[in-house]
Structures are given as structure tokens and as C-alpha cells.
Design an enzyme around this catalytic site. Structure first.
Site, short mmCIF file in Angstrom:
data_model
loop_
_atom_site.label_atom_id
_atom_site.label_comp_id
_atom_site.label_asym_id
_atom_site.label_seq_id
_atom_site.Cartn_x
_atom_site.Cartn_y
_atom_site.Cartn_z
N ASP A 1 -5.59 2.20 -9.40
CA ASP A 1 -4.85 2.81 -10.51
C ASP A 1 -4.31 1.78 -11.50
O ASP A 1 -4.43 1.96 -12.72
CB ASP A 1 -3.73 3.70 -10.00
N HIS B 1 -4.84 0.70 -1.73
CA HIS B 1 -4.51 0.22 -0.38
C HIS B 1 -4.57 1.26 0.74
O HIS B 1 -4.77 0.88 1.89
CB HIS B 1 -3.11 -0.39 -0.34
#
Length: 489
Positions: free
Chosen positions: A242, A81
Site C-alpha cells: 500500500d 506484511h
């Protein structure tokens, strides 16, 4: 022996694993810290990620006892993000507003109000909160319009590290789908950005090319290869977010459920098709293998138990022992663990609240409330994922730093009423990046490599007898108290 490197550039540190590309055997691991961040304003400079990456890579190479290790392929996974904004020269123009920066909460609310929850769910797959990249662009438009005017390229953290390695402006489906401007059909929404952010930016040129799960981003640029001590023909994979890479590293299959306990808390399952959750709780993002990864992410996980070690004056082992010794009484304390605000549900200005206190409350019960406060928020996410149409009914795996705690493992099994497994993948994200690098190197489907590299089960926790009563109803009531929100912020 072909060797691959997998990178996990998280919020707190960078980890690099070196593995045998054919069998997945771990050869070495290195780690280097990132500068700490302190929400609500949580920012980092990408240059610090690069310093940490080089430090972690050097650490891994030294640990391999062969400084001349010949790495053949590398893939980067990183925190999702964060807004990396670059100018025409490819220079980063401001610190990166990270996923846990909640200062764009007003912009998130405005975006949702403008188009409506259902539009976001049907078009993007997720309702944007302050975590999403599009809200950070909207924050720039409101607060730094002159800087925004100079933006010529936009990406997220793993994209920037791949760009630094190869010179190519690329991304993958998993991280693209967490921006808020990538459609469930698999395409950038340039017109949306022109309408909501700025009509003056050529968004088609500013956004990275989206690569397939096993498609190479290129090779390491010769100048960077010399800086890192690598060959210039080292292949670089497309990378991933991730959590998405972590799911690959754990071998997560359709219907299985992962509880990931780190700085953030995430509950995830794998689905062949996207889901639609009109409540906005579930993010229906793409995964790193070609499918989808319905997930719910909370802002507050292991930092909550960190805080309670300080408040109770104990270390983590002592806190876990206290929590496990606490009786599961009907009237035990309950914690709404919104210590950094909250993302799921969308309560960016909320604070934590402890309820059900009596004169008989013990330190052990307070310790238990800390662990349960984290996990109950994720159990609510698990239920929302099931309600959205994903199976989420298979085995349960717990991973991340919190999985090292016997209290997190046992209390999760107690609350779920089913067994919980810990796999031999302590650095699942770096491991998943290695899987991707191996797939790209061998020109194979990533799911085939993932299935061949299935990690072993280290621990299985069964629910304790007499732990059937939980406090979900009390938690639900407490967590919905509107006084938790600070309207003056």
C-alpha cells in the site's frame, strides 16, 4: 475509453477507483469496510477482504452511473506484511496475522539475536520487527506447529487478492521485500526459511513468483469474472504494497519525502539504490517502479489523535483548532505516543507517556502534544533515512487520512521549518494501483505513466513565525525511558 481499476485493501477498508487509462481522470470511487482489529493480537480472514473488495467495486460501478462499465485492467495494492498461509488446495488455514499484530515480538527478537543486526541489514535491507512476515511464520512454528506442517503456499494480502482474481501465485518486489526473506539482490531466501522456520516445507514451491513493475499477473479467471460482472480478458497487474503504490499515486520522485498519516505513520523517500541503516530503524525496501523506497514505519499515527478526541471530549475539528491555538512554549507537554507499542523504534511492549505537565498545562497544549507526539516519531525517522545515505532533502508531501487535518499539516511544517504540500490524491494508494494497471494495459514503463499523471497541489503550508522552537530534545529523552516497556506482558 479504456478503463482501469485500482484497489487499496487497507487494514480498515477497501477502496476501488475507476480511471481513464489514457489520461488518469477519476471516473468513480467506492469503499467498503473491513472488520476492525485490536492489537496486540490483530487478525483478519481474507474472505472478509474479498467481501469488501466486491462491495467497493460495486459501489464504484454504481457511482459511475453505468453498471456495464467495461474495466480493461485492474491492480491490487494492500496492507503489507500480513501472513497468508494456505494448504495444498489453496485454502487459507488460519486468520491472517496483520502488520500491526505484535504477538510475534519475541520471535522477532530471537531472529535478530540469532543472525545479528548487520546480517539482516546487509542481506535483507531491514531488521525484522514483529510486523515482518518472517516473524509471524516463526510464531506459527512456536505456537501452531501442526498448522505450519500443512502450509504449502505463503503470501501477503495483495498477493492473495491477486491469486483470488487470477488463480496465479505471484507477487511484486515491493511487498516481497517486506517479508524478511527476500534479499536486497532480488531473490527469495528459501534456505533461510528452511533454517529458521521449517526444513520440511518446500519453500521454493511455497513462495510466489516475483513479477516486474509492469508485468501482468494474468487475466481474471472466468468464474471470478462472472462473479464480479467483468469480462474474462481483464488484465491483472502485479500489485504492490500500500505505501509503495501510494508513492506512485503521488508521483513521488527521488529525494522527495512523503509523510503518510493513517493507522500507521510512514515517512518515505525514493532512492535509485538500496541504503543500509545498521541502527535497524530504516527499512530499505524495493519500490513499485524498479527502484527502492527507504522508509520508517511507526505503529501510532491517527489513532493517537482519535484517542485524544475521546479523552478531551471533542471532535476532530475541535481538537485541531485547540492544537493550533496552543502556544509553542518551551515547557509545553510532550507525548511519547507508543499507545499500541511501537515498531520504530522496536518497542512492541511499550506504552505511551506524557511528560512536562505542570499546574499551568492547558487543554490546548494537550491537544498539541497529541499531534506532535505522532509527528516527532516520524521526524526521527526522516533523520534516520538521511543518515542512512538517501537524499531525503526535496519537497515534503503529507498524505493519508491525517493530511485532511489542518493541525497535522501546519504542525509538520512548523517542526520541519519548511513548506509542506498536500496533493490532489486523497486515495493515493488506489490511484497508484490505477497507474500500475494503466502501465500494464498499455505495455509501458510505470514511471512514464506516473510522471504523466502527476497530481495537482491542493494546499501548501508554510511554517508559522515564532514556531522555530521545538521539543525534539525533550521528546528524545522521554521516548527512551525504559519504564515505557511492560516487561510483564
Amino acid at each position: 475509453m479504456p478503463i482501469v481499476a485500482g484497489v487499496d485493501s487497507s487494514t480498515q477498508s477497501c477502496t476501488v477507483e475507476l480511471r481513464d487509462a489514457e489520461c488518469g481522470e477519476l471516473l468513480a470511487r467506492g469503499r467498503y469496510p473491513h472488520p476492525p482489529t485490536y492489537p496486540p493480537a490483530s487478525e483478519q480472514w481474507p474472505g472478509d477482504w474479498w467481501v469488501a473488495f466486491k462491495g467497493a467495486l460495486d459501489d464504484a460501478l454504481r457511482a459511475a452511473h453505468r453498471r456495464a462499465v467495461e474495466i480493461d485492467a485492474i491492480s491490487v495494492a494492500a496492507q503489507c506484511h500480513g501472513l497468508v498461509a494456505m494448504d495444498a488446495r489453496g485454502e487459507v488455514i488460519r486468520p491472517v496475522k496483520l502488520w500491526n499484530d505484535t504477538t510475534s515480538a519475541p520471535q522477532a527478537s530471537a531472529l535478530v539475536d540469532r543472525l545479528g543486526v548487520e546480517w539482516w541489514v546487509r542481506t535483507v535491507g531491514s531488521v525484522p520487527t514483529a510486523a515482518f512476515t518472517i516473524t509471524k511464520l516463526a510464531w506459527m512454528a512456536d505456537h501452531e506447529p501442526q498448522l505450519l506442517h500443512g502450509v504449502r503456499a505463503v503470501c501477503v494480502p495483495h498477493d492473495w487478492l491477486t491469486y483470488k482474481l487470477t488463480g496465479r501465485h505471484v507477487t511484486d518486489r515491493s511487498d516481497a521485500s517486506g517479508t524478511g526473506y527476500f534479499s536486497v539482490k532480488g531473490a527469495w531466501l528459501e534456505e533461510l526459511l528452511s533454517e529458521l522456520i521449517s526444513p520440511d516445507i518446500e519453500w521454493a514451491d511455497a513462495l510466489p513468483q516475483v513479477l516486474g513493475p509492469s508485468e501482468a499477473a494474468g487475466t481474471v479467471h472466468p468464474r471470478i469474472a462472472a462473479e464480479l460482472g467483468l469480462r474474462s480478458d481483464v488484465i491483472v497487474g502485479p500489485g504492490a504494497g500500500d505505501q509503495h503504490a501510494g508513492a506512485v499515486g503521488l508521483g513521488l520522485a527521488e529525494g522527495e519525502v512523503l509523510y503518510s498519516l493513517g493507522t500507521s505513520g510512514v515517512v518515505i523517500t525514493v532512492s535509485r539504490k538500496p541504503v543500509a541503516d545498521l541502527s535497524g530503524m530504516v527499512n530499505s525496501v524495493a519500490d513499485a517502479t524498479g527502484g527502492f523506497l527507504p522508509l520508517v514505519c511507526t505503529l501510532n499515527a491517527t489513532k493517537v489523535t482519535d484517542t485524544f478526541t475521546r479523552l478531551l471530549g471533542v471532535n476532530h475539528d475541535e481538537l485541531a483548532a485547540m492544537a493550533l491555538a496552543a502556544p509553542m512554549d518551551r515547557n509545553r507537554p510532550v507525548l511519547a505516543a507508543y499507545l499500541d507499542g511501537e515498531r520504530s523504534p522496536n518497542r512492541p511492549l511499550a506504552h505511551g507517556m506524557l511528560g512536562n505537565l505542570t499546574n499551568e498545562t492547558t487543554r490546548e497544549q494537550l491537544a498539541l502534544a497529541a499531534f506532535e507526539g505522532v509527528l516527532l516519531g516520524l521526524l526521527r525517522g526522516h533523520e534516520a533515512i538521511r543518515d542512512s545515505g538517501a537524499r531525503a532533502d526535496g519537497r515534503v508531501i503529507v498524505a493519508g487520512g491525517g493530511a485532511k487535518s489542518p493541525a497535522y499539516r501546519q504542525i509538520l511544517a512548523d517542526l520541519l521549518g519548511q513548506s509542506v504540500q498536500v496533493l490532489d490524491a486523497p486515495e493515493a494508494t488506489a490511484r497508484g494501483a490505477c497507474v500500475q494497471a494503466a502501465a500494464v494495459l498499455a505495455n509501458r514503463d510505470i514511471t512514464s505513466v506516473r510522471n504523466e499523471w502527476q497530481p495537482a497541489v491542493l494546499h501548501t503550508c508554510e511554517p508559522r513565525a515564532g514556531s522555530s522552537f521545538d521539543v525534539r530534545a525533550q521528546y528524545q529523552t522521554l521516548s527512551e525511558v525504559r519504564e515505557l516497556d511492560d516487561s510483564e506482558q
